[in-house]
Motif scaffolding. Sequence first.
Motif, PDB file in Angstrom:
ATOM      1  N   ARG A 125      13.281  10.087  -5.093  1.00 48.26           N
ATOM      2  CA  ARG A 125      12.524   8.834  -4.946  1.00 48.26           C
ATOM      3  C   ARG A 125      12.726   8.253  -3.551  1.00 48.26           C
ATOM      4  NH1 ARG A 125      13.924   8.223 -10.571  1.00 48.26           N
ATOM      5  NH2 ARG A 125      15.920   7.312  -9.993  1.00 48.26           N
ATOM      6  N   GLY A 126      13.957   8.413  -3.010  1.00 48.10           N
ATOM      7  CA  GLY A 126      14.230   7.907  -1.674  1.00 48.10           C
ATOM      8  C   GLY A 126      13.399   8.585  -0.599  1.00 48.10           C
ATOM      9  N   VAL A 127      13.061   9.871  -0.824  1.00 46.22           N
ATOM     10  CA  VAL A 127      12.199  10.583   0.136  1.00 46.22           C
ATOM     11  C   VAL A 127      10.854   9.877   0.267  1.00 46.22           C
ATOM     12  CG1 VAL A 127      10.896  12.708   0.511  1.00 46.22           C
ATOM     13  CG2 VAL A 127      13.300  12.822  -0.157  1.00 46.22           C
ATOM     14  N   VAL A 128      10.247   9.551  -0.872  1.00 40.04           N
ATOM     15  CA  VAL A 128       8.928   8.908  -0.852  1.00 40.04           C
ATOM     16  C   VAL A 128       9.032   7.497  -0.293  1.00 40.04           C
ATOM     17  CG1 VAL A 128       6.931   8.270  -2.251  1.00 40.04           C
ATOM     18  CG2 VAL A 128       8.243  10.321  -2.821  1.00 40.04           C
ATOM     19  N   VAL A 129      10.099   6.782  -0.645  1.00 47.78           N
ATOM     20  CA  VAL A 129      10.286   5.424  -0.110  1.00 47.78           C
ATOM     21  C   VAL A 129      10.447   5.457   1.403  1.00 47.78           C
ATOM     22  CG1 VAL A 129      11.864   3.455  -0.075  1.00 47.78           C
ATOM     23  CG2 VAL A 129      11.204   4.488  -2.261  1.00 47.78           C
ATOM     24  N   THR A 130      11.223   6.443   1.898  1.00 50.11           N
ATOM     25  CA  THR A 130      11.403   6.577   3.347  1.00 50.11           C
ATOM     26  C   THR A 130      10.073   6.882   4.025  1.00 50.11           C
ATOM     27  OG1 THR A 130      13.672   7.377   3.083  1.00 50.11           O
ATOM     28  CG2 THR A 130      12.564   7.870   5.160  1.00 50.11           C
ATOM     29  N   GLN A 131       9.316   7.783   3.418  1.00 51.77           N
ATOM     30  CA  GLN A 131       8.002   8.116   3.977  1.00 51.77           C
ATOM     31  C   GLN A 131       7.126   6.872   4.075  1.00 51.77           C
ATOM     32  OE1 GLN A 131       5.745  10.790   1.552  1.00 51.77           O
ATOM     33  NE2 GLN A 131       4.067  10.994   3.023  1.00 51.77           N
ATOM     34  N   ALA A 132       7.075   6.081   3.018  1.00 49.92           N
ATOM     35  CA  ALA A 132       6.248   4.877   3.009  1.00 49.92           C
ATOM     36  C   ALA A 132       6.744   3.855   4.021  1.00 49.92           C
ATOM     37  CB  ALA A 132       6.233   4.261   1.609  1.00 49.92           C
ATOM     38  N   SER A 133       8.056   3.652   4.058  1.00 48.34           N
ATOM     39  CA  SER A 133       8.622   2.658   4.976  1.00 48.34           C
ATOM     40  C   SER A 133       8.397   3.062   6.428  1.00 48.34           C
ATOM     41  CB  SER A 133      10.112   2.476   4.712  1.00 48.34           C
ATOM     42  OG  SER A 133      10.336   2.026   3.388  1.00 48.34           O
ATOM     43  N   LEU A 134       8.512   4.354   6.721  1.00 50.43           N
ATOM     44  CA  LEU A 134       8.327   4.814   8.094  1.00 50.43           C
ATOM     45  C   LEU A 134       6.876   4.628   8.538  1.00 50.43           C
ATOM     46  CD1 LEU A 134       9.786   6.005  10.485  1.00 50.43           C
ATOM     47  CD2 LEU A 134       9.331   8.298   9.583  1.00 50.43           C
ATOM     48  N   LEU A 135       5.937   4.910   7.648  1.00 49.64           N
ATOM     49  CA  LEU A 135       4.534   4.675   7.981  1.00 49.64           C
ATOM     50  C   LEU A 135       4.285   3.191   8.264  1.00 49.64           C
ATOM     51  CD1 LEU A 135       2.731   6.979   5.385  1.00 49.64           C
ATOM     52  CD2 LEU A 135       2.883   7.328   7.858  1.00 49.64           C
ATOM     53  N   ALA A 136       4.884   2.320   7.458  1.00 54.07           N
ATOM     54  CA  ALA A 136       4.715   0.882   7.670  1.00 54.07           C
ATOM     55  C   ALA A 136       5.346   0.435   8.983  1.00 54.07           C
ATOM     56  CB  ALA A 136       5.314   0.102   6.499  1.00 54.07           C
ATOM     57  N   ILE A 137       6.537   0.957   9.289  1.00 54.51           N
ATOM     58  CA  ILE A 137       7.229   0.567  10.528  1.00 54.51           C
ATOM     59  C   ILE A 137       6.428   1.005  11.753  1.00 54.51           C
ATOM     60  CG2 ILE A 137       9.273   1.029  11.930  1.00 54.51           C
ATOM     61  CD1 ILE A 137      10.867   1.150   9.279  1.00 54.51           C
ATOM     62  N   ILE A 138       5.910   2.227  11.723  1.00 52.60           N
ATOM     63  CA  ILE A 138       5.095   2.696  12.846  1.00 52.60           C
ATOM     64  C   ILE A 138       3.828   1.841  12.975  1.00 52.60           C
ATOM     65  CG2 ILE A 138       3.676   4.620  13.667  1.00 52.60           C
ATOM     66  CD1 ILE A 138       5.789   6.495  12.482  1.00 52.60           C
ATOM     67  N   GLY A 139       3.237   1.510  11.845  1.00 50.07           N
ATOM     68  CA  GLY A 139       2.075   0.628  11.889  1.00 50.07           C
ATOM     69  C   GLY A 139       2.392  -0.709  12.516  1.00 50.07           C
ATOM     70  N   LEU A 140       3.561  -1.264  12.209  1.00 51.57           N
ATOM     71  CA  LEU A 140       3.964  -2.555  12.772  1.00 51.57           C
ATOM     72  C   LEU A 140       4.297  -2.441  14.256  1.00 51.57           C
ATOM     73  CD1 LEU A 140       6.212  -3.788   9.828  1.00 51.57           C
ATOM     74  CD2 LEU A 140       4.067  -4.833  10.559  1.00 51.57           C
ATOM     75  N   LEU A 141       5.013  -1.375  14.643  1.00 53.50           N
ATOM     76  CA  LEU A 141       5.418  -1.229  16.045  1.00 53.50           C
ATOM     77  C   LEU A 141       4.217  -1.175  16.977  1.00 53.50           C
ATOM     78  CD1 LEU A 141       8.396   1.318  15.804  1.00 53.50           C
ATOM     79  CD2 LEU A 141       8.506  -1.107  16.403  1.00 53.50           C
ATOM     80  N   PHE A 142       3.192  -0.456  16.580  1.00 48.19           N
ATOM     81  CA  PHE A 142       2.011  -0.331  17.430  1.00 48.19           C
ATOM     82  C   PHE A 142       0.947  -1.382  17.094  1.00 48.19           C
ATOM     83  CE2 PHE A 142       3.930   3.856  17.675  1.00 48.19           C
ATOM     84  CZ  PHE A 142       3.802   4.166  19.016  1.00 48.19           C
ATOM     85  N   GLY A 143       0.843  -1.732  15.821  1.00 49.04           N
ATOM     86  CA  GLY A 143      -0.241  -2.621  15.402  1.00 49.04           C
ATOM     87  C   GLY A 143      -0.053  -4.066  15.795  1.00 49.04           C
ATOM     88  N   VAL A 144       1.193  -4.575  15.790  1.00 47.42           N
ATOM     89  CA  VAL A 144       1.415  -5.990  16.092  1.00 47.42           C
ATOM     90  C   VAL A 144       1.035  -6.334  17.529  1.00 47.42           C
ATOM     91  CG1 VAL A 144       3.188  -7.758  16.360  1.00 47.42           C
ATOM     92  CG2 VAL A 144       3.111  -6.385  14.271  1.00 47.42           C
ATOM     93  N   PRO A 145       1.578  -5.651  18.553  1.00 51.09           N
ATOM     94  CA  PRO A 145       1.171  -6.029  19.910  1.00 51.09           C
ATOM     95  C   PRO A 145      -0.306  -5.758  20.183  1.00 51.09           C
ATOM     96  CG  PRO A 145       2.541  -4.049  19.950  1.00 51.09           C
ATOM     97  CD  PRO A 145       2.613  -4.594  18.566  1.00 51.09           C
ATOM     98  N   ALA A 154       3.862  -1.159   1.375  1.00 55.64           N
ATOM     99  CA  ALA A 154       4.078   0.288   1.472  1.00 55.64           C
ATOM    100  C   ALA A 154       5.000   0.783   0.370  1.00 55.64           C
ATOM    101  CB  ALA A 154       4.642   0.632   2.849  1.00 55.64           C
ATOM    102  N   ASN A 155       6.055   0.034   0.085  1.00 62.66           N
ATOM    103  CA  ASN A 155       6.993   0.470  -0.955  1.00 62.66           C
ATOM    104  C   ASN A 155       6.411   0.317  -2.353  1.00 62.66           C
ATOM    105  OD1 ASN A 155       9.929   1.211   0.074  1.00 62.66           O
ATOM    106  ND2 ASN A 155       9.071  -0.298   1.474  1.00 62.66           N
ATOM    107  N   LEU A 156       5.526  -0.651  -2.555  1.00 59.63           N
ATOM    108  CA  LEU A 156       4.834  -0.744  -3.839  1.00 59.63           C
ATOM    109  C   LEU A 156       3.919   0.459  -4.036  1.00 59.63           C
ATOM    110  CD1 LEU A 156       3.930  -4.550  -4.043  1.00 59.63           C
ATOM    111  CD2 LEU A 156       5.613  -3.307  -5.410  1.00 59.63           C
ATOM    112  N   LEU A 157       3.267   0.884  -2.939  1.00 56.59           N
ATOM    113  CA  LEU A 157       2.435   2.078  -3.029  1.00 56.59           C
ATOM    114  C   LEU A 157       3.271   3.315  -3.339  1.00 56.59           C
ATOM    115  CD1 LEU A 157       0.036   1.547   0.012  1.00 56.59           C
ATOM    116  CD2 LEU A 157      -0.587   1.459  -2.398  1.00 56.59           C
ATOM    117  N   ALA A 158       4.544   3.278  -2.947  1.00 54.30           N
ATOM    118  CA  ALA A 158       5.409   4.442  -3.146  1.00 54.30           C
ATOM    119  C   ALA A 158       5.949   4.551  -4.572  1.00 54.30           C
ATOM    120  CB  ALA A 158       6.583   4.382  -2.165  1.00 54.30           C
TER     121      ALA A 158
END
Length: 806
Positions: A722-742, A783-787
């Motif tokens: 389960r942690g694999v999928v949670v990590t995958q979801a969280s990483l996608l969200a973090i990358i989205g925030l890092l590039f999407g916010v600025p 993202a984690n709810l989707l996971a």
Amino acid sequence: MRFVRAWLRLELDRRWRSLGVLALLVALAGTVVLAGVAGARREASAISRLQAKVKPAQISVYTNSSTVDWDRVRKFPEVEALSTFLLDYTYSFVGLPEDVIGFPPTDAETLTSIETPVVFDGRMWDPSRADEAIVTPVFAARYDKGVGDTVVMSLPTPQELRFGGGSGPNGAFTGPRPKITIVGVVTSAFFSDEPGGPGFIQVSPGVAAKYAANMIGPDSSANLFNYESALVRLRGGESAIPAFQARMKATFPHEKVEINDNLDQFREAQQNIRFLARCLLAFAIAALIAALFLVGQAVARYVSAASAELRVLRPTGMTPQQSSIAAVAGVAIAGLAGALLSVVGAYLASTIFPLGNIAIVEPDPGRQTDPTVFLAGIAVIVVLVVLGALASAAFALRAARRDAATRRSAVARTAARVGAPVPVLVGARFALEPGVGSSAVPVRPALTGAVAGVLGVLAAFTFSNGVSDSVDHPERFGQIVALEGFVGADGEDFLSAAKIADAVRDLPSVSGVNDSRQGIATKAGSRATVVLYTYDTGSDALPVVMLDGRLPNAPNEIALAPNTLDQLHVSVGDHVELTGDTGPRQLLVTGRSLMPNGPRNGYADGGWVLPETYDSMFRSFRFHLVQVSLTPSADLDQASHAITAAIAAKVPHAAGYGLRPPDRPSEVYEMDDVRWLPVVLGGFLGLLALAAVGHSLATAVRRRAREVAVLRVLGMTRGQTRGVVVTQASLLAIIGLLFGVPLGLALGRTVWRTVAHSTPVVYVPPTDVLAMVLLVPGALIAANLLAVWPARRAARLRVAEILRTE
């Protein structure tokens, strides 16, 4: 092709539910896109469609006496039709506010041979009846008064008419009170609702004829306002305006005649409504982008599954082209069905357009068909679905042949080097490495969707913050005049502006006072008119909003509003020649300023001059008024009461006279109409992000089941899975925030800056702090709810069965 037909029959029999869902997805996305595009076209064409129906007057002619012989003007060779109306402010309707009264027509031509109305309900008045009226749609809706309802007019006595005020309790008129029946709900180009206004009620010409002594009087020049003006439709249209102006001047050389180009005002209104139309078009484009991802992924999944089955039949002699056609055929049928349904949906949705204040000029409310958009939409939707299916089939074919090493992620390699836990390492690989063959997952669409979602949401809320800021702060539109009062018109004062200004100048809530005269100048060789205001300098001067340059400080200088600069084809630093009553005057343009919204100008039209400049150009004034700005902390109602009390105390004969807030520019209401559109746009892009991430998570679990099974055999627990999928979801969200916010903040500000400069309003960099604060935890939580479901599915994989199958 016989094989393709046989396969299609089999597909329709086996997968009709899947194809039905796909058709509904296409229909939903297509409905939003087609409705947005058709709505934008409907918004943009509302004024032109109204003009095509109502024979609009090209010009309105205002005079300041009763000596103009309108019958003589009707015989001018340039005149196609002419109707007269009364500039009457000395009557009211019992129980209704003063601003619902329309100018009473004084001949039977009004709304008959000129400005022929669109009738929504009932009928037009009988011009000979003195007890009939028509109302506009906004009036009927706001006051719940429609066809068959009655209102009571309150008319002045001849004596009250002469002095412009009532002699009854609280200044009420004591003249006749005729009962008027509403016979129709109508609109036309000139007699129409205004943005933010309460609507209008127009009495029939018979009312002014029967009650002439109470509305016109024996000598209309005895009252500053009650005189006839005219609407004129010209043969040859606008090209005939110069000839008409010259003939009026030659025929009535001693009259102060003001000729307004109504079509110029309609063009300005058309320019304003294009803003909302462009926003709707942007909404449709955003929906299209979301549809390409959402529906595209559904198409790709269906085609990939079909292609995998069709590959089994290749040894029987089926060619790759036949495989592609067979895989795409069912999707094409679903796309066509969805396209047809989307047209039905867009037609049903058309009833909500036009949106906001543009609805007041819509001549054909209700559902509408747009054949251009609908037919083109069907073709485009089918083509996009088929092209997407063909591309997916080709990709599936290449994936089956490819056996190359997968592209490694730098993030995953770094996680391995630092000894990250297994769930983190594997989750990073699932999020960032696409894999090969049947285990390939849509990594790039997921990453793009995550970035686009965050970017879109933040950009939309940033833009919406700019819109809200401009609507909530009138000074962004240059509206620094909080209260104003007219003290004279057409060269005659009924109160002393100097005494009124002195009475309010020292109040603590007052920050600026202006004794302003208004005149209308022209430019030689042009039909352009410029409404000029005088500007008093000093410590209590109005805080005029300047977009560029400065206010004039010498008699040969002028500051002009943006639209006027464009109309005159001049810029700050140029000289312009303007003509008033006394002849032409060369003036240096020192700045680009915003103006008070007035009876003859909008906030982006007109200009400021010093009093001595005005005196050298005009012998009189069109309006004379006192303008007051308030301190930021002042309460408008309290300040208004304090000003009224101060005037009564210091100018006894003006007791009861007060200042009122000026009308807000129509652009404020138009801007207010689009507050919600950026939020909806952000919602669509947020949906895009959720769909991309959710699809990636579900696909990764399904296609990489063998890898998960191997790791489970090597000792990875269900919790770690389960942690694999949670990590995958969280990483996608973090990358989205890092590039999407600025990027989102920069995009939102850039778009708002462009809109602010073109509107125009003062640009203030918008920042939606609440959106930025909530976006980070919101993205991670979403993202984690989707996971949750993919993680649960991954933890429950039947390891032995999967490995045995492999």
